[in-house]
Design a protein around this motif. Sequence first.
Motif, PDB file in Angstrom:
ATOM      1  N   ASP A  38      13.567  -6.939  -0.342  1.00 27.25           N
ATOM      2  CA  ASP A  38      14.258  -5.519  -0.562  1.00 27.25           C
ATOM      3  C   ASP A  38      13.219  -4.627   0.153  1.00 27.25           C
ATOM      4  O   ASP A  38      13.717  -3.589   0.859  1.00 27.25           O
ATOM      5  N   VAL A  39      11.848  -4.797   0.150  1.00 25.68           N
ATOM      6  CA  VAL A  39      10.905  -3.882   0.864  1.00 25.68           C
ATOM      7  C   VAL A  39      11.379  -3.976   2.507  1.00 25.68           C
ATOM      8  O   VAL A  39      11.490  -2.869   3.085  1.00 25.68           O
ATOM      9  N   GLU A  40      11.474  -5.401   2.670  1.00 26.23           N
ATOM     10  CA  GLU A  40      11.659  -5.482   4.399  1.00 26.23           C
ATOM     11  C   GLU A  40      13.092  -4.821   4.566  1.00 26.23           C
ATOM     12  O   GLU A  40      13.224  -4.461   5.840  1.00 26.23           O
ATOM     13  N   LYS A  41      13.978  -4.839   3.811  1.00 24.99           N
ATOM     14  CA  LYS A  41      15.413  -4.523   4.212  1.00 24.99           C
ATOM     15  C   LYS A  41      15.321  -3.005   4.331  1.00 24.99           C
ATOM     16  O   LYS A  41      15.954  -2.388   5.128  1.00 24.99           O
ATOM     17  N   PHE A  42      14.590  -2.423   3.512  1.00 26.95           N
ATOM     18  CA  PHE A  42      14.570  -0.793   3.473  1.00 26.95           C
ATOM     19  C   PHE A  42      13.883  -0.442   4.614  1.00 26.95           C
ATOM     20  O   PHE A  42      14.215   0.351   5.460  1.00 26.95           O
ATOM     21  N   CYS A  43      12.820  -1.294   5.194  1.00 25.43           N
ATOM     22  CA  CYS A  43      12.127  -0.911   6.447  1.00 25.43           C
ATOM     23  C   CYS A  43      13.013  -1.169   7.676  1.00 25.43           C
ATOM     24  O   CYS A  43      12.981  -0.352   8.606  1.00 25.43           O
ATOM     25  N   LYS A  44      13.693  -2.203   7.609  1.00 25.98           N
ATOM     26  CA  LYS A  44      14.536  -2.635   8.794  1.00 25.98           C
ATOM     27  C   LYS A  44      15.814  -1.328   8.747  1.00 25.98           C
ATOM     28  O   LYS A  44      16.288  -1.215   9.967  1.00 25.98           O
ATOM     29  N   GLN A  45      16.170  -1.066   7.728  1.00 32.97           N
ATOM     30  CA  GLN A  45      17.218   0.114   7.718  1.00 32.97           C
ATOM     31  C   GLN A  45      16.720   1.230   8.628  1.00 32.97           C
ATOM     32  O   GLN A  45      17.478   1.995   9.354  1.00 32.97           O
ATOM     33  N   GLN A  46      15.683   1.529   8.126  1.00 31.63           N
ATOM     34  CA  GLN A  46      14.987   2.873   8.780  1.00 31.63           C
ATOM     35  C   GLN A  46      14.909   2.493  10.320  1.00 31.63           C
ATOM     36  O   GLN A  46      15.085   3.363  11.050  1.00 31.63           O
ATOM     37  N   THR A  84       8.667  -6.967  18.544  1.00 32.07           N
ATOM     38  CA  THR A  84      10.435  -7.327  17.908  1.00 32.07           C
ATOM     39  C   THR A  84      10.393  -6.333  16.693  1.00 32.07           C
ATOM     40  O   THR A  84       9.575  -5.781  16.193  1.00 32.07           O
ATOM     41  N   ASP A  85      11.543  -6.489  16.288  1.00 29.81           N
ATOM     42  CA  ASP A  85      12.062  -5.750  14.985  1.00 29.81           C
ATOM     43  C   ASP A  85      11.089  -6.265  13.809  1.00 29.81           C
ATOM     44  O   ASP A  85      10.881  -5.632  12.783  1.00 29.81           O
ATOM     45  N   ASP A  86      11.162  -7.832  13.839  1.00 30.51           N
ATOM     46  CA  ASP A  86      10.290  -8.110  12.500  1.00 30.51           C
ATOM     47  C   ASP A  86       9.029  -7.717  12.719  1.00 30.51           C
ATOM     48  O   ASP A  86       8.460  -7.584  11.762  1.00 30.51           O
ATOM     49  N   GLN A  87       8.398  -7.859  13.884  1.00 28.24           N
ATOM     50  CA  GLN A  87       6.766  -7.456  13.972  1.00 28.24           C
ATOM     51  C   GLN A  87       6.687  -5.868  13.466  1.00 28.24           C
ATOM     52  O   GLN A  87       6.120  -5.522  12.588  1.00 28.24           O
ATOM     53  N   LEU A  88       7.711  -4.855  13.927  1.00 31.36           N
ATOM     54  CA  LEU A  88       7.689  -3.535  13.518  1.00 31.36           C
ATOM     55  C   LEU A  88       8.060  -3.394  11.768  1.00 31.36           C
ATOM     56  O   LEU A  88       7.401  -2.741  11.348  1.00 31.36           O
ATOM     57  N   LYS A  89       8.962  -4.362  11.337  1.00 27.94           N
ATOM     58  CA  LYS A  89       9.137  -4.237  10.071  1.00 27.94           C
ATOM     59  C   LYS A  89       7.983  -4.698   9.346  1.00 27.94           C
ATOM     60  O   LYS A  89       7.658  -4.030   8.275  1.00 27.94           O
ATOM     61  N   PHE A  90       7.159  -5.880   9.685  1.00 27.24           N
ATOM     62  CA  PHE A  90       6.254  -6.212   8.865  1.00 27.24           C
ATOM     63  C   PHE A  90       5.104  -5.203   9.008  1.00 27.24           C
ATOM     64  O   PHE A  90       4.177  -5.012   8.223  1.00 27.24           O
ATOM     65  N   MET A  91       4.956  -4.681  10.036  1.00 27.64           N
ATOM     66  CA  MET A  91       3.927  -3.446  10.352  1.00 27.64           C
ATOM     67  C   MET A  91       4.056  -2.383   9.285  1.00 27.64           C
ATOM     68  O   MET A  91       3.176  -1.879   8.657  1.00 27.64           O
ATOM     69  N   LEU A  92       5.333  -1.773   8.937  1.00 24.02           N
ATOM     70  CA  LEU A  92       6.007  -0.962   8.098  1.00 24.02           C
ATOM     71  C   LEU A  92       5.597  -1.165   6.817  1.00 24.02           C
ATOM     72  O   LEU A  92       5.112  -0.343   5.968  1.00 24.02           O
ATOM     73  N   VAL A  93       5.724  -2.401   6.536  1.00 25.50           N
ATOM     74  CA  VAL A  93       5.377  -3.150   5.033  1.00 25.50           C
ATOM     75  C   VAL A  93       3.942  -2.984   5.011  1.00 25.50           C
ATOM     76  O   VAL A  93       3.682  -2.733   3.816  1.00 25.50           O
ATOM     77  N   ASP A  94       3.140  -3.455   5.792  1.00 18.76           N
ATOM     78  CA  ASP A  94       1.807  -3.329   5.635  1.00 18.76           C
ATOM     79  C   ASP A  94       1.238  -1.960   5.573  1.00 18.76           C
ATOM     80  O   ASP A  94       0.063  -1.931   4.645  1.00 18.76           O
ATOM     81  N   ILE A  95       1.638  -0.943   6.258  1.00 17.09           N
ATOM     82  CA  ILE A  95       1.206   0.384   6.239  1.00 17.09           C
ATOM     83  C   ILE A  95       1.566   0.925   4.595  1.00 17.09           C
ATOM     84  O   ILE A  95       0.627   1.561   4.154  1.00 17.09           O
ATOM     85  N   PHE A  96       2.932   0.748   4.230  1.00 22.67           N
ATOM     86  CA  PHE A  96       3.071   0.973   2.732  1.00 22.67           C
ATOM     87  C   PHE A  96       2.170   0.454   1.889  1.00 22.67           C
ATOM     88  O   PHE A  96       1.522   1.206   0.894  1.00 22.67           O
ATOM     89  N   GLY A  97       1.854  -0.696   1.920  1.00 24.89           N
ATOM     90  CA  GLY A  97       1.046  -1.328   1.142  1.00 24.89           C
ATOM     91  C   GLY A  97      -0.421  -1.004   1.028  1.00 24.89           C
ATOM     92  O   GLY A  97      -0.992  -0.584   0.056  1.00 24.89           O
ATOM     93  N   ALA A  98      -0.932  -0.718   2.392  1.00 26.12           N
ATOM     94  CA  ALA A  98      -2.388  -0.349   2.397  1.00 26.12           C
ATOM     95  C   ALA A  98      -2.367   1.284   2.023  1.00 26.12           C
ATOM     96  O   ALA A  98      -3.378   1.615   1.666  1.00 26.12           O
ATOM     97  N   GLY A  99      -1.381   2.113   2.310  1.00 31.09           N
ATOM     98  CA  GLY A  99      -1.514   3.308   2.020  1.00 31.09           C
ATOM     99  C   GLY A  99      -1.120   3.923   0.817  1.00 31.09           C
ATOM    100  O   GLY A  99      -1.351   5.201   0.563  1.00 31.09           O
ATOM    101  N   THR A 100       0.042   3.375   0.053  1.00 30.17           N
ATOM    102  CA  THR A 100       0.283   3.685  -1.239  1.00 30.17           C
ATOM    103  C   THR A 100      -0.364   3.032  -2.554  1.00 30.17           C
ATOM    104  O   THR A 100      -0.876   3.945  -3.318  1.00 30.17           O
ATOM    105  N   GLU A 101      -0.412   1.817  -2.627  1.00 25.56           N
ATOM    106  CA  GLU A 101      -0.871   1.071  -3.711  1.00 25.56           C
ATOM    107  C   GLU A 101      -2.374   1.697  -4.280  1.00 25.56           C
ATOM    108  O   GLU A 101      -2.819   1.960  -5.199  1.00 25.56           O
ATOM    109  N   THR A 102      -3.281   1.531  -2.902  1.00 26.87           N
ATOM    110  CA  THR A 102      -4.512   1.933  -3.258  1.00 26.87           C
ATOM    111  C   THR A 102      -4.907   3.255  -3.609  1.00 26.87           C
ATOM    112  O   THR A 102      -5.577   3.519  -4.694  1.00 26.87           O
ATOM    113  N   VAL A 103      -4.379   4.339  -2.910  1.00 24.61           N
ATOM    114  CA  VAL A 103      -4.380   5.595  -3.320  1.00 24.61           C
ATOM    115  C   VAL A 103      -3.825   5.964  -4.718  1.00 24.61           C
ATOM    116  O   VAL A 103      -4.517   6.666  -5.378  1.00 24.61           O
TER     117      VAL A 103
END
Length: 434
Positions: free
Chosen positions: A244-252, A286-305
């Motif tokens: 679901d998280v990956e789908k949202f990022c792919k939509q963006q 690739t789109d997959d690389q960008l998608k996983f990069m976005l998921v990583d940024i969200f994970g690092a930037g939200t959960e910890t803060v």
Amino acid sequence: MIFVPTDLVSLLVLLMTMLLAWITTQHYLAPCKNFPPGPWGLPIIGSFMYFGSDIHTDMMKLSKKYGDVYSLKMGSHTATVVSGVKAIQECLVQKGNDFADRPDTWTIGLFNPRCEGIVRGHFDNKWQHRRQFAHATLRSFGFGKTCMESKICEEILFLLDEFRDIQNQPINAGNIINRSVSNIICSITFGKRFKYSDPNFIFIVDILGKCFESHGKVYVLDFLPFVRPFNQSNIKTFIATRKDVEKFCKQQIDEHREVFDPNHIGDFIDACLAERTKHNSKVDFTDDQLKFMLVDIFGAGTETVVTTLIWGLLFMVLHPEIQEIVYNELDQVVGANRLPRLNDRKHLPYTEATLLEIQRIGSILPFALPHRALRDTTLGGYNIPSGTAVTILLWSIHRDPNTWPDPDKFDPMRFYDEKNNTVKKSENFMPFLQ
């Protein structure tokens, strides 16, 4: 009735005995000479009998017996545990390149078998390029710089309005803070913020939290494969939330591609699309690389803060006397008619000391991300062969009673010099190592 010759039965018993003896020998055989010592574990399950619900505290107890660098049998795998300030600095700072790789894990393989993105990627040229590009691009949009302050202040105003609208009502402050922090990440990555009431935004923020929660329930399956058939429900939840998280990022990404203008780069996705266009197929974007990069940024930037801010609220509620000192300092320096700014920091030493103590005692990440030795090396005087998985026990830095007397006590005075009214620095404070 089938008759089995006695000699055949004896042969089968002999073969099974030899197989069990070989498995046991391999289990207890050290990977190399002068390998870190550690507790013995049982074949197949390894050292898990030493652990209760709080694995990090149990690992700290083992470090008292075996030293700051010791080995553990994690199921069928052998890992090196690193604890204590000096050993962790040697591993991640002095010999950072030696331990820069990431291990392959079964849970990550469920959704990211090629280790794409910037968090779980292997230490190769493509990964280094993606990581350097991500860091440079995020900084160009203000991440970690003073120009980011305006985005944060803007979002704080929306957050304060949200709190005003629900005064005198019981609330889950964590949900609202989560949306606020996520919106700051959205402004950098997607070039826009979402209304807190946006159902799609509420859904993805909640799903992101459930994704982290479900990963915590299945990570042990990396080491105990025989338990996987009995955890199908948790595995399915983990996969579903991640998708679901990956789908949202792919939509963006798709929405950005439709209106992409190389002459107007407004956010992280635009920058990635421009980089791919500029280098064509020569760059691994690739789109997959960008998608996983976005998921990583969200994970690092939200959960910890978010977790740090929630800990802060909790400690302020539990310690009203400290809350009052922080409030008075803010009131004197900032006042009630504006938001605090970064320039105020040097005039708010007690407030900063309180924030540092929240990070120390919260220790929201008891472990760093898993590492793996990239080459044969040494650590703490022991030999570490290439490919060895390394577990970094961050909890040991901030909860060691030899470094922090009465470590479970919340005390901002650890970081506050009352005589000079300044912040006290400590080399034993390292909350952001990964």
